[in-house]
Design a protein around this motif. Structure first.
Motif, PDB file in Angstrom:
ATOM      1  N   PRO A 129       0.795  -1.233   0.000  1.00 50.40           N
ATOM      2  CA  PRO A 129       0.000   0.000   0.000  1.00 50.40           C
ATOM      3  C   PRO A 129       0.827   1.282   0.000  1.00 50.40           C
ATOM      4  O   PRO A 129       0.273   2.363  -0.165  1.00 50.40           O
ATOM      5  CB  PRO A 129      -0.796  -0.122   1.302  1.00 50.40           C
ATOM      6  CG  PRO A 129       0.085  -0.916   2.207  1.00 50.40           C
ATOM      7  CD  PRO A 129       0.775  -1.910   1.316  1.00 50.40           C
ATOM      8  N   MET A 132       0.346   4.254  -2.470  1.00 49.53           N
ATOM      9  CA  MET A 132      -0.751   3.923  -3.376  1.00 49.53           C
ATOM     10  C   MET A 132      -1.801   5.043  -3.372  1.00 49.53           C
ATOM     11  O   MET A 132      -2.200   5.525  -2.319  1.00 49.53           O
ATOM     12  CB  MET A 132      -1.393   2.597  -2.941  1.00 49.53           C
ATOM     13  CG  MET A 132      -2.379   2.012  -3.916  1.00 49.53           C
ATOM     14  SD  MET A 132      -3.023   0.424  -3.301  1.00 49.53           S
ATOM     15  CE  MET A 132      -1.611  -0.648  -3.536  1.00 49.53           C
ATOM     16  N   ARG A 137      -6.218   2.192  -4.125  1.00 46.32           N
ATOM     17  CA  ARG A 137      -6.385   1.456  -2.880  1.00 46.32           C
ATOM     18  C   ARG A 137      -7.829   1.021  -2.659  1.00 46.32           C
ATOM     19  O   ARG A 137      -8.100  -0.047  -2.114  1.00 46.32           O
ATOM     20  CB  ARG A 137      -5.932   2.322  -1.707  1.00 46.32           C
ATOM     21  CG  ARG A 137      -5.934   1.575  -0.376  1.00 46.32           C
ATOM     22  CD  ARG A 137      -5.598   2.499   0.805  1.00 46.32           C
ATOM     23  NE  ARG A 137      -4.309   3.138   0.623  1.00 46.32           N
ATOM     24  CZ  ARG A 137      -4.145   4.464   0.459  1.00 46.32           C
ATOM     25  NH1 ARG A 137      -5.216   5.259   0.444  1.00 46.32           N
ATOM     26  NH2 ARG A 137      -2.949   4.973   0.323  1.00 46.32           N
ATOM     27  N   ASN A 138      -8.774   1.826  -3.068  1.00 49.92           N
ATOM     28  CA  ASN A 138     -10.191   1.549  -2.816  1.00 49.92           C
ATOM     29  C   ASN A 138     -10.864   0.732  -3.898  1.00 49.92           C
ATOM     30  O   ASN A 138     -12.051   0.410  -3.798  1.00 49.92           O
ATOM     31  CB  ASN A 138     -10.948   2.873  -2.649  1.00 49.92           C
ATOM     32  CG  ASN A 138     -10.477   3.651  -1.430  1.00 49.92           C
ATOM     33  OD1 ASN A 138     -10.049   3.060  -0.448  1.00 49.92           O
ATOM     34  ND2 ASN A 138     -10.542   4.974  -1.507  1.00 49.92           N
TER      35      ASN A 138
END
Length: 371
Positions: A129, A132, A137-138
């Motif tokens: 992560p 990111m 990320r989502n």
């Protein structure tokens, strides 16, 4: 002030059998090893074992010659993948078999089984992560973006160990008894728990004289369209059929707490594939009351169970699904409760021990009555 004690493990439940069944790998179309586990645990309790041409296993306990035919069905396949492609660096792309939400896959281990039966462990790749962007990320990845790393440097190394397109890929997990011993966690509760209930019903009938002939079936290819249920039911032509399958427990944070673990027996009124026979539902409800087994009722607008195909064979079958609530299905780990398992086994064992032609006529005549 006395302190509350942790619950004791409920009922007579074979953890050895459950672990043996759930940890055996067998996605839809690849159920042979699970078939053997089913056979090994029931063969001493039944009169014969047969198979249909798709691979569903049918354990038969004979009753009287003119007695009813009662079918119990639990599917033995689990969701997984097939090897779809191998890139030049040895990373393996996947084709899903059954329904997956890719969000639950990242950094999870899998087992790839070759044609010769060799098993190789890999991990679903994920990015670190660090740095990111939020939109990355989502995001839930698509299946086309998912890959497996088995720890090789090239496509040639993958081919050297015998992995090829179409090989079975299964979630890799362990069997756990959790902090409260009534909560059991493993892979493939969908629907090895239903198959195990079928197996235990058949084991409970050992040495008994029955009016009904009972067929305990481990169906195949349920996750890709209820296929084994159709062929097995065509072969058996049952008078009454009860499917055992998981349903979605809604007793976790953010859910409606309508379907809970640890209640007892869950009677499914309907799902997206069938409407349960009300006469059979009420018969089981009344029997559960007599046995002091608590019940809850399930209705699903979408999704189906083996009852969806079973109830349509020949001129129709009196059918019902009895559900086992499970958390986190269609992932590497699900959780079930021993009370739901043990009470369902008890209810259905007692049902079939006394089921006879009078009971069958009662159910057959119920179709002419208003619901």
């Amino acid at each position: 002030m006395s302190k509350k004690k942790m619950e004791e493990a409920y009922g007579d439940v074979s953890l050895e059998m459950l672990a043996d069944l759930t940890l055996t790998n067998g996605i839809s179309g690849h159920e042979r090893d699970v078939q053997e586990v089913f056979k090994d645990w029931v063969k001493e309790s039944v009169d014969s074992i047969e198979y249909d041409n798709l691979g569903s296993i049918i354990a038969i306990k004979k009753g009287q010659e003119n007695g009813p035919k009662v079918m119990f069905a639990g599917h033995i396949d689990e969701i997984g993948f097939l090897v779809k492609n191998i890139d030049n660096n040895g990373y393996i792309r996947l084709h899903p078999v059954g329904g997956w939400w890719p969000h639950v896959l990242l950094s999870q281990p899998v087992t790839i089984t070759t044609r010769k039966g060799h098993a190789y462990v890999g991990v679903v790749g994920s990015k670190a992560p660090h740095g990111m962007k939020p939109e990355v990320r989502n995001k839930v990845l698509s299946m086309d973006e998912i890959f497996v790393d088995i720890g090789v440097s090239s496509k040639e190394e993958v081919e050297l160990i015998g992995i090829q397109i179409g090989d079975m890929v299964t979630p890799k997990a362990d069997f756990h008894v959790l902090a409260n011993p009534n909560y059991l966690m493993s892979k493939a509760w969908d629907d090895r728990v239903g198959a195990a209930i079928v197996m235990d019903i058949m084991r409970n009938l050992k040495g008994l004289d029955l009016v009904s002939t009972v067929y305990g079936v481990g169906t195949v290819q349920e996750e890709v369209g209820l296929r084994g249920a159709k062929t097995a039911a065509q072969r058996i032509n049952p008078d009454v059929a009860i499917t055992l399958d998981v349903t979605i427990a809604t007793d976790t944070p953010g859910e409606d707490n309508r379907i809970k673990l640890g209640v007892g027996a869950t009677l499914e009124v309907m799902d997206g594939s069938y409407i349960g026979h009300k006469g059979l539902l009420y018969m089981l409800q009344d029997l559960a009351d007599d046995l002091k087994i608590d019940t809850q009722f399930e209705m699903l607008a979408a999704g189906g169970t083996d009852s969806g195909e079973i109830h349509k064979v020949h001129d129709g079958v009196i059918a019902l699904t009895v559900s086992i609530p499970a958390r986190y299905i269609h992932s590497h780990y699900g959780i079930i409760h021993r009370k739901d398992y043990a009470d369902t086994v008890k209810l259905l064992t007692e049902f079939v021990k006394t089921f006879d032609n009078k009971h069958l006529i009662t159910l057959q005549e119920y179709k002419t009555m208003p619901f």
